[in-house]
Design an enzyme around this catalytic site. Structure first.
Site, PDB file in Angstrom:
ATOM      1  N   GLY A 271     -39.741 -33.510  -9.208  1.00  0.00           N
ATOM      2  CA  GLY A 271     -40.577 -33.187  -8.044  1.00  0.00           C
ATOM      3  C   GLY A 271     -41.510 -32.033  -8.380  1.00  0.00           C
ATOM      4  O   GLY A 271     -41.089 -31.057  -8.981  1.00  0.00           O
TER       5      GLY A 271
ATOM      6  N   ARG B 112     -40.492 -39.007 -12.242  1.00  0.00           N
ATOM      7  CA  ARG B 112     -39.062 -39.113 -12.507  1.00  0.00           C
ATOM      8  C   ARG B 112     -38.938 -40.370 -13.371  1.00  0.00           C
ATOM      9  O   ARG B 112     -39.101 -41.476 -12.882  1.00  0.00           O
ATOM     10  CB  ARG B 112     -38.275 -39.257 -11.207  1.00  0.00           C
TER      11      ARG B 112
ATOM     12  N   ASP C  37     -33.165 -29.619 -12.351  1.00  0.00           N
ATOM     13  CA  ASP C  37     -31.962 -29.894 -13.140  1.00  0.00           C
ATOM     14  C   ASP C  37     -31.936 -31.302 -13.742  1.00  0.00           C
ATOM     15  O   ASP C  37     -31.419 -31.497 -14.843  1.00  0.00           O
ATOM     16  CB  ASP C  37     -30.671 -29.575 -12.375  1.00  0.00           C
ATOM     17  N   GLY C  38     -32.533 -32.274 -13.043  1.00  0.00           N
ATOM     18  CA  GLY C  38     -32.610 -33.636 -13.599  1.00  0.00           C
ATOM     19  C   GLY C  38     -33.431 -33.626 -14.889  1.00  0.00           C
ATOM     20  O   GLY C  38     -33.051 -34.242 -15.901  1.00  0.00           O
TER      21      GLY C  38
ATOM     22  N   THR D 194     -38.883 -25.926  -9.157  1.00  0.00           N
ATOM     23  CA  THR D 194     -38.440 -26.749  -8.028  1.00  0.00           C
ATOM     24  C   THR D 194     -38.436 -25.886  -6.772  1.00  0.00           C
ATOM     25  O   THR D 194     -38.048 -24.715  -6.841  1.00  0.00           O
ATOM     26  CB  THR D 194     -37.036 -27.359  -8.220  1.00  0.00           C
TER      27      THR D 194
ATOM     28  N   ASP E  67     -36.414 -26.116  -4.470  1.00  0.00           N
ATOM     29  CA  ASP E  67     -35.060 -26.029  -3.907  1.00  0.00           C
ATOM     30  C   ASP E  67     -34.320 -24.730  -4.240  1.00  0.00           C
ATOM     31  O   ASP E  67     -33.341 -24.390  -3.582  1.00  0.00           O
ATOM     32  CB  ASP E  67     -34.211 -27.211  -4.389  1.00  0.00           C
TER      33      ASP E  67
ATOM     34  N   ASP F  97     -32.303 -24.219  -6.576  1.00  0.00           N
ATOM     35  CA  ASP F  97     -30.889 -24.602  -6.736  1.00  0.00           C
ATOM     36  C   ASP F  97     -30.441 -24.585  -8.193  1.00  0.00           C
ATOM     37  O   ASP F  97     -29.557 -25.343  -8.579  1.00  0.00           O
ATOM     38  CB  ASP F  97     -30.677 -26.001  -6.130  1.00  0.00           C
TER      39      ASP F  97
ATOM     40  N   ARG G 145     -32.712 -30.520  -1.015  1.00  0.00           N
ATOM     41  CA  ARG G 145     -31.735 -31.440  -1.615  1.00  0.00           C
ATOM     42  C   ARG G 145     -30.324 -31.036  -1.185  1.00  0.00           C
ATOM     43  O   ARG G 145     -30.072 -31.012   0.010  1.00  0.00           O
ATOM     44  CB  ARG G 145     -31.877 -31.468  -3.132  1.00  0.00           C
TER      45      ARG G 145
ATOM     46  N   GLN H 200     -43.930 -29.393   2.434  1.00  0.00           N
ATOM     47  CA  GLN H 200     -43.264 -28.195   1.884  1.00  0.00           C
ATOM     48  C   GLN H 200     -43.482 -28.046   0.377  1.00  0.00           C
ATOM     49  O   GLN H 200     -43.264 -27.000  -0.193  1.00  0.00           O
ATOM     50  CB  GLN H 200     -41.752 -28.284   2.128  1.00  0.00           C
TER      51      GLN H 200
HETATM   52  O1  F6P Z   1     -36.318 -31.373  -5.511  1.00  0.00           O
HETATM   53  C1  F6P Z   1     -37.451 -31.208  -4.724  1.00  0.00           C
HETATM   54  C2  F6P Z   1     -37.386 -32.135  -3.536  1.00  0.00           C
HETATM   55  O2  F6P Z   1     -38.565 -31.929  -2.766  1.00  0.00           O
HETATM   56  C3  F6P Z   1     -36.148 -32.014  -2.657  1.00  0.00           C
HETATM   57  O3  F6P Z   1     -36.187 -30.923  -1.784  1.00  0.00           O
HETATM   58  C4  F6P Z   1     -36.134 -33.350  -1.973  1.00  0.00           C
HETATM   59  O4  F6P Z   1     -34.835 -33.721  -1.615  1.00  0.00           O
HETATM   60  C5  F6P Z   1     -36.666 -34.287  -3.037  1.00  0.00           C
HETATM   61  O5  F6P Z   1     -37.394 -33.484  -3.978  1.00  0.00           O
HETATM   62  C6  F6P Z   1     -37.571 -35.384  -2.534  1.00  0.00           C
HETATM   63  O6  F6P Z   1     -37.884 -36.205  -3.602  1.00  0.00           O
HETATM   64  P1  F6P Z   1     -39.045 -37.301  -3.574  1.00  0.00           P
HETATM   65  O7  F6P Z   1     -40.359 -36.586  -3.590  1.00  0.00           O
HETATM   66  O8  F6P Z   1     -38.821 -38.093  -4.800  1.00  0.00           O
HETATM   67  O9  F6P Z   1     -38.868 -38.058  -2.304  1.00  0.00           O
END
Ligand code: F6P
Length: 328
Positions: free
Chosen positions: A15, A76, A107-108, A130, A132, A134, A176, A260
């Protein structure tokens, strides 16, 4: 200086997060500063597999420190999860004469980097990007500060309409499995309740607290819910449960979503990205690998990727108490 490489590559993965461009700029310019050729790989690991390398120079990263997203794109990538995909990536990187890789992501992305490093003994350094926050091994990840400021700005606006209509708003924020965004933006925006995965408040306590708020004379309220909250219900179900049990409240739901992740990075994220980018290149020059750069107590540090991935970034539990005290 040991092992000074001649060519390195950088990619953004997972992300996107505000500050990724500022980190790219820092990686490219620090490379040029130390006499290293720096290649940007487009579309994250997919670009590594598809051989999408672009030689950068100091001018290629002009006017991006202030831009959200990532100019070299992110993805991804499922193919990189396969040994065949990683082999293709390794062949391209070897044929290109690249001697080290900087991965800006979460982390991924670091899991992919670690596997790649282990399989081919190829030097890799991670930069945590990220919203998050996290990731273990750094107090802050890139994009987090911008994201919480974006959330606070959004909730301030929601508060205007909530108070005009005497409404109770449930606002879902990203993060997340972590509650950093919810907890910090919730306190910053003066939320009455904050639901995070790290602390299961339970629906009954939520009802009690909202009853108390109403009795104490509050005519509108904001409840911030982390998307990873473990109450067992999603934000819409929680809202309708509350509406059913506390019919004097007029309830609305707002899911802030991907807004966000966008927007110009805050000054904090730009400075953090700049420091992390320079430190990443200096770490590579020092012969470091299989590690992530981070900031702890305002010092730049390295953490093994394995620890960064496996470790838990802890919530500041004192903030929960602060929120409880201030939301009376
Ligand atoms: O890891 C960043 C994040 O925005 C998380 O907060 C959220 O859960 C996820 O990515 C959403 O992913 P995507 O953009 O693939 O829907």
């Amino acid at each position: 200086m040991k092992n000074q490489p001649k060519k390195i590559a950088v990619l953004t993965s997972g992300g996107d997060a505000p500050g990724m461009n500022a980190a790219l700029r820092a990686v490219v310019r620090a490379s040029v500063f130390y006499g290293i050729e720096c290649f940007a790989i487009h579309q994250g690991y997919q670009g590594l597999i598809d051989n999408e390398f672009e030689l950068m120079n100091a001018r290629s990263v002009n006017n991006i420190i202030n831009k959200g997203g990532t100019i070299i794109k992110s993805a991804r990538c499922l193919e990189f999860r396969t040994p065949e995909g990683r082999k293709k990536a390794y062949n391209n990187i070897k044929n290109g004469g690249i001697e080290a890789l900087v991965v800006i992501g979460g982390d991924g992305s670091f899991t992919g980097a670690m596997i790649f490093q282990n399989e081919f003994n190829f030097p890799v350094i991670g930069i945590p990007g990220t919203i998050d926050n996290d990731i273990y091994g750094t107090r802050y990840t890139l994009g987090y500060d911008t994201a919480i400021n974006t959330v606070v700005e959004a909730i301030d606006k929601i508060r205007d309409t909530a108070s005009s209509h005497n409404r109770l708003f449930f606002v879902e924020v990203m993060g997340r499995d972590a509650g950093h965004i919810a907890l910090n933006s919730g306190i910053g925006a003066g939320a009455e309740e904050i639901l995070i995965p790290e602390e299961n408040l339970g629906l009954e306590r939520l009802l009690e607290s909202l009853k108390k708020s109403e009795k104490s004379g509050k005519s509108s309220s904001i409840v911030v819910i982390a998307e990873g909250d473990k109450t067992g219900k999603n934000v819409f179900e929680i809202a309708s449960y509350v509406e059913k049990n506390l019919p004097y409240y007029e309830v609305r739901v707002s899911v802030l979503g991907h807004m966000q992740r966008g927007g110009a990075p805050s000054c904090f994220d730009r400075v953090l990205a700049s420091r992390m980018g320079v430190f990443a290149i200096e770490s590579i020059i020092e012969g470091k690998s299989n590690s992530m750069v981070g900031v702890i107590d305002d010092k730049m540090v390295l953490t093994p990727l394995k620890k960064a991935i496996k470790g838990k970034s802890k919530i500041n539990t004192n903030l929960i108490k602060v929120s409880d005290i201030l939301s009376i």
